[in-house]
Design a protein around this motif. Structure first.
Motif, PDB file in Angstrom:
ATOM      1  N   MET A 158      38.702   7.905 -17.291  1.00 44.50           N
ATOM      2  CA  MET A 158      39.121   6.583 -17.729  1.00 44.50           C
ATOM      3  C   MET A 158      37.979   5.588 -17.634  1.00 44.50           C
ATOM      4  O   MET A 158      37.133   5.660 -16.749  1.00 44.50           O
ATOM      5  CB  MET A 158      40.294   6.083 -16.877  1.00 44.50           C
ATOM      6  N   LYS A 159      37.950   4.666 -18.579  1.00 46.08           N
ATOM      7  CA  LYS A 159      36.934   3.623 -18.574  1.00 46.08           C
ATOM      8  C   LYS A 159      37.416   2.427 -17.745  1.00 46.08           C
ATOM      9  O   LYS A 159      38.618   2.225 -17.548  1.00 46.08           O
ATOM     10  CB  LYS A 159      36.641   3.170 -20.008  1.00 46.08           C
ATOM     11  N   ARG A 160      36.456   1.632 -17.303  1.00 49.05           N
ATOM     12  CA  ARG A 160      36.824   0.425 -16.576  1.00 49.05           C
ATOM     13  C   ARG A 160      37.449  -0.567 -17.548  1.00 49.05           C
ATOM     14  O   ARG A 160      36.914  -0.818 -18.627  1.00 49.05           O
ATOM     15  CB  ARG A 160      35.605  -0.194 -15.914  1.00 49.05           C
ATOM     16  N   ILE A 161      38.596  -1.111 -17.178  1.00 52.99           N
ATOM     17  CA  ILE A 161      39.298  -2.076 -18.023  1.00 52.99           C
ATOM     18  C   ILE A 161      39.290  -3.425 -17.311  1.00 52.99           C
ATOM     19  O   ILE A 161      39.850  -3.581 -16.230  1.00 52.99           O
ATOM     20  CB  ILE A 161      40.741  -1.630 -18.312  1.00 52.99           C
ATOM     21  N   PHE A 162      38.628  -4.398 -17.920  1.00 51.95           N
ATOM     22  CA  PHE A 162      38.541  -5.733 -17.339  1.00 51.95           C
ATOM     23  C   PHE A 162      39.727  -6.583 -17.779  1.00 51.95           C
ATOM     24  O   PHE A 162      40.304  -6.366 -18.850  1.00 51.95           O
ATOM     25  CB  PHE A 162      37.243  -6.421 -17.778  1.00 51.95           C
ATOM     26  N   ARG A 196      34.042  -4.991 -31.427  1.00 58.30           N
ATOM     27  CA  ARG A 196      35.443  -5.383 -31.550  1.00 58.30           C
ATOM     28  C   ARG A 196      36.198  -4.268 -32.260  1.00 58.30           C
ATOM     29  O   ARG A 196      35.804  -3.818 -33.331  1.00 58.30           O
ATOM     30  CB  ARG A 196      35.558  -6.676 -32.365  1.00 58.30           C
ATOM     31  N   ALA A 197      37.292  -3.788 -31.647  1.00 59.00           N
ATOM     32  CA  ALA A 197      38.087  -2.720 -32.231  1.00 59.00           C
ATOM     33  C   ALA A 197      39.552  -3.121 -32.282  1.00 59.00           C
ATOM     34  O   ALA A 197      39.993  -4.032 -31.572  1.00 59.00           O
ATOM     35  CB  ALA A 197      37.925  -1.430 -31.427  1.00 59.00           C
ATOM     36  N   CYS A 198      40.285  -2.414 -33.111  1.00 59.41           N
ATOM     37  CA  CYS A 198      41.722  -2.657 -33.220  1.00 59.41           C
ATOM     38  C   CYS A 198      42.477  -2.025 -32.049  1.00 59.41           C
ATOM     39  O   CYS A 198      43.284  -2.670 -31.394  1.00 59.41           O
ATOM     40  CB  CYS A 198      42.219  -2.094 -34.548  1.00 59.41           C
ATOM     41  N   ARG A 199      42.194  -0.739 -31.793  1.00 60.15           N
ATOM     42  CA  ARG A 199      42.904  -0.020 -30.731  1.00 60.15           C
ATOM     43  C   ARG A 199      41.910   0.800 -29.921  1.00 60.15           C
ATOM     44  O   ARG A 199      40.877   1.230 -30.413  1.00 60.15           O
ATOM     45  CB  ARG A 199      43.974   0.911 -31.312  1.00 60.15           C
ATOM     46  N   ALA A 200      42.272   1.026 -28.675  1.00 59.82           N
ATOM     47  CA  ALA A 200      41.490   1.896 -27.799  1.00 59.82           C
ATOM     48  C   ALA A 200      42.455   2.641 -26.894  1.00 59.82           C
ATOM     49  O   ALA A 200      43.541   2.140 -26.578  1.00 59.82           O
ATOM     50  CB  ALA A 200      40.515   1.086 -26.955  1.00 59.82           C
ATOM     51  N   ASP A 201      42.059   3.842 -26.482  1.00 57.36           N
ATOM     52  CA  ASP A 201      42.817   4.472 -25.411  1.00 57.36           C
ATOM     53  C   ASP A 201      42.032   4.291 -24.114  1.00 57.36           C
ATOM     54  O   ASP A 201      40.919   3.753 -24.112  1.00 57.36           O
ATOM     55  CB  ASP A 201      43.127   5.938 -25.713  1.00 57.36           C
ATOM     56  N   LYS A 202      42.603   4.721 -23.007  1.00 60.77           N
ATOM     57  CA  LYS A 202      41.998   4.442 -21.715  1.00 60.77           C
ATOM     58  C   LYS A 202      40.739   5.252 -21.440  1.00 60.77           C
ATOM     59  O   LYS A 202      40.037   4.984 -20.461  1.00 60.77           O
ATOM     60  CB  LYS A 202      43.038   4.641 -20.611  1.00 60.77           C
ATOM     61  N   GLU A 230      42.251  -5.170 -29.482  1.00 62.66           N
ATOM     62  CA  GLU A 230      43.551  -5.827 -29.599  1.00 62.66           C
ATOM     63  C   GLU A 230      44.634  -5.108 -28.811  1.00 62.66           C
ATOM     64  O   GLU A 230      45.581  -5.723 -28.333  1.00 62.66           O
ATOM     65  CB  GLU A 230      43.951  -5.921 -31.074  1.00 62.66           C
ATOM     66  N   GLU A 231      44.499  -3.782 -28.678  1.00 65.47           N
ATOM     67  CA  GLU A 231      45.537  -3.006 -28.004  1.00 65.47           C
ATOM     68  C   GLU A 231      44.904  -1.823 -27.275  1.00 65.47           C
ATOM     69  O   GLU A 231      44.039  -1.147 -27.813  1.00 65.47           O
ATOM     70  CB  GLU A 231      46.554  -2.498 -29.027  1.00 65.47           C
ATOM     71  N   ILE A 232      45.346  -1.580 -26.043  1.00 67.18           N
ATOM     72  CA  ILE A 232      44.913  -0.420 -25.270  1.00 67.18           C
ATOM     73  C   ILE A 232      46.119   0.476 -25.040  1.00 67.18           C
ATOM     74  O   ILE A 232      47.150   0.027 -24.521  1.00 67.18           O
ATOM     75  CB  ILE A 232      44.288  -0.829 -23.925  1.00 67.18           C
ATOM     76  N   VAL A 233      46.007   1.739 -25.439  1.00 69.18           N
ATOM     77  CA  VAL A 233      47.121   2.682 -25.320  1.00 69.18           C
ATOM     78  C   VAL A 233      46.732   3.795 -24.350  1.00 69.18           C
ATOM     79  O   VAL A 233      45.578   3.913 -23.933  1.00 69.18           O
ATOM     80  CB  VAL A 233      47.496   3.279 -26.695  1.00 69.18           C
ATOM     81  N   GLU A 234      47.706   4.611 -23.997  1.00 70.17           N
ATOM     82  CA  GLU A 234      47.451   5.721 -23.088  1.00 70.17           C
ATOM     83  C   GLU A 234      46.597   6.788 -23.778  1.00 70.17           C
ATOM     84  O   GLU A 234      46.652   6.964 -24.993  1.00 70.17           O
ATOM     85  CB  GLU A 234      48.769   6.344 -22.622  1.00 70.17           C
ATOM     86  N   THR A 235      45.815   7.501 -22.975  1.00 70.95           N
ATOM     87  CA  THR A 235      45.007   8.585 -23.509  1.00 70.95           C
ATOM     88  C   THR A 235      45.905   9.633 -24.166  1.00 70.95           C
ATOM     89  O   THR A 235      46.924  10.030 -23.594  1.00 70.95           O
ATOM     90  CB  THR A 235      44.178   9.233 -22.388  1.00 70.95           C
ATOM     91  N   GLY A 236      45.528  10.040 -25.364  1.00 69.78           N
ATOM     92  CA  GLY A 236      46.319  11.014 -26.098  1.00 69.78           C
ATOM     93  C   GLY A 236      47.185  10.409 -27.179  1.00 69.78           C
ATOM     94  O   GLY A 236      47.686  11.129 -28.047  1.00 69.78           O
ATOM     95  N   GLU A 237      47.368   9.091 -27.163  1.00 68.56           N
ATOM     96  CA  GLU A 237      48.199   8.446 -28.174  1.00 68.56           C
ATOM     97  C   GLU A 237      47.480   8.270 -29.508  1.00 68.56           C
ATOM     98  O   GLU A 237      48.118   8.153 -30.552  1.00 68.56           O
ATOM     99  CB  GLU A 237      48.685   7.078 -27.681  1.00 68.56           C
ATOM    100  N   LEU A 238      46.146   8.241 -29.494  1.00 58.39           N
ATOM    101  CA  LEU A 238      45.394   8.094 -30.730  1.00 58.39           C
ATOM    102  C   LEU A 238      45.187   9.459 -31.381  1.00 58.39           C
ATOM    103  O   LEU A 238      44.837  10.433 -30.713  1.00 58.39           O
ATOM    104  CB  LEU A 238      44.036   7.443 -30.468  1.00 58.39           C
TER     105      LEU A 238
END
Length: 229
Positions: A1-5, A155-161, A190-198
């Motif tokens: 997992m990446k650091r999420i600020f 800048r991205a639309c979606r990211a996973d963790k 804009e949105e962070i989702v759980e790993t595997g959702e993308l």
């Protein structure tokens, strides 16, 4: 997992005076606007900025220009920013104007670990002054060195963790290649989702290139408003 600020000032804490930053976006589309606002608030200065252009007078990278935080900018055009034009003409800022395709390839090559490449763009113009040229198949080419940065802000639309990113339409522009070319890349999403959702088939920037994430809303300002009479 990446650091999420959770705070933008905290996300840019490692950015110091004199560093080189790549900043994604084209015009006002796909820019990491909240990270840029945090840089303006922090007051970090003497920056070298690599970006397609420099925003507008009161938004995007224009905020850093207004505060005189930029020492040098490597870009493809002055754009809609009157302050950028004023500082350029008055010699208050160092500007390295680069053909847009060459700029994109310099960044892509930097991310791929390619130190330089030959291109026909700029041959016979002031861009070629002091640079090596070579003939291939009876045509002259110019040697261009690739670009990297201390930090890339994208800048991205979606990211996973895990930091995998998906960009939306035109916002993909310079963001994906800059994500790979920065020694440290911070992604505003804009949105962070759980790993595997993308869906793996739609990921534009693999998480290996991303060091940290922060979620932020976007104002989506218009660079130039045109009204039909």
């Amino acid at each position: 997992m990446k650091r999420i600020f959770s705070e933008f000032l905290e996300a840019i804490e490692g950015i110091q005076d004199g560093m080189t930053l790549m900043v994604g976006g084209f015009g006002l589309c796909g820019i990491p606007e909240n990270l840029i606002k945090a840089l303006a608030e922090k007051g970090v200065k003497n920056l070298t900025i690599i970006s397609n252009n420099c925003g507008v007078d009161e938004w995007g990278l224009g905020l850093l220009l207004r505060n005189k935080q930029i020492k040098k900018i490597i870009a493809s055009y002055v754009g809609e920013n009157k302050e950028f034009e004023r500082q350029l003409l008055n010699g208050e800022i160092e500007v390295e104007l680069t053909p847009q395709g060459t700029l994109a390839e310099k960044i892509r090559a930097g991310g791929a670990g390619i130190p330089a490449f030959y291109t026909p763009a700029g041959v016979g113009t002031p861009i070629a002054e002091g640079k090596e040229t070579r003939i291939f198949n009876n045509r002259e080419y110019l040697l261009e060195e690739s670009l990297t940065s201390d930090f890339s802000l994208v800048r991205a639309c979606r990211a996973d963790k895990m930091g995998n990113l998906v960009y939306r339409k035109t916002a993909r522009n310079f963001n994906s290649m800059m994500a790979a070319a920065g020694r440290t890349t911070i992604a505003e999403v804009e949105e962070i989702v759980e790993t595997g959702e993308l869906d793996p088939n739609i990921i534009h920037s693999p998480g290996i290139y991303i060091q940290s994430l922060i979620q932020g809303t976007q104002e989506k300002r218009i660079e130039r408003r045109t009204i039909q009479g």
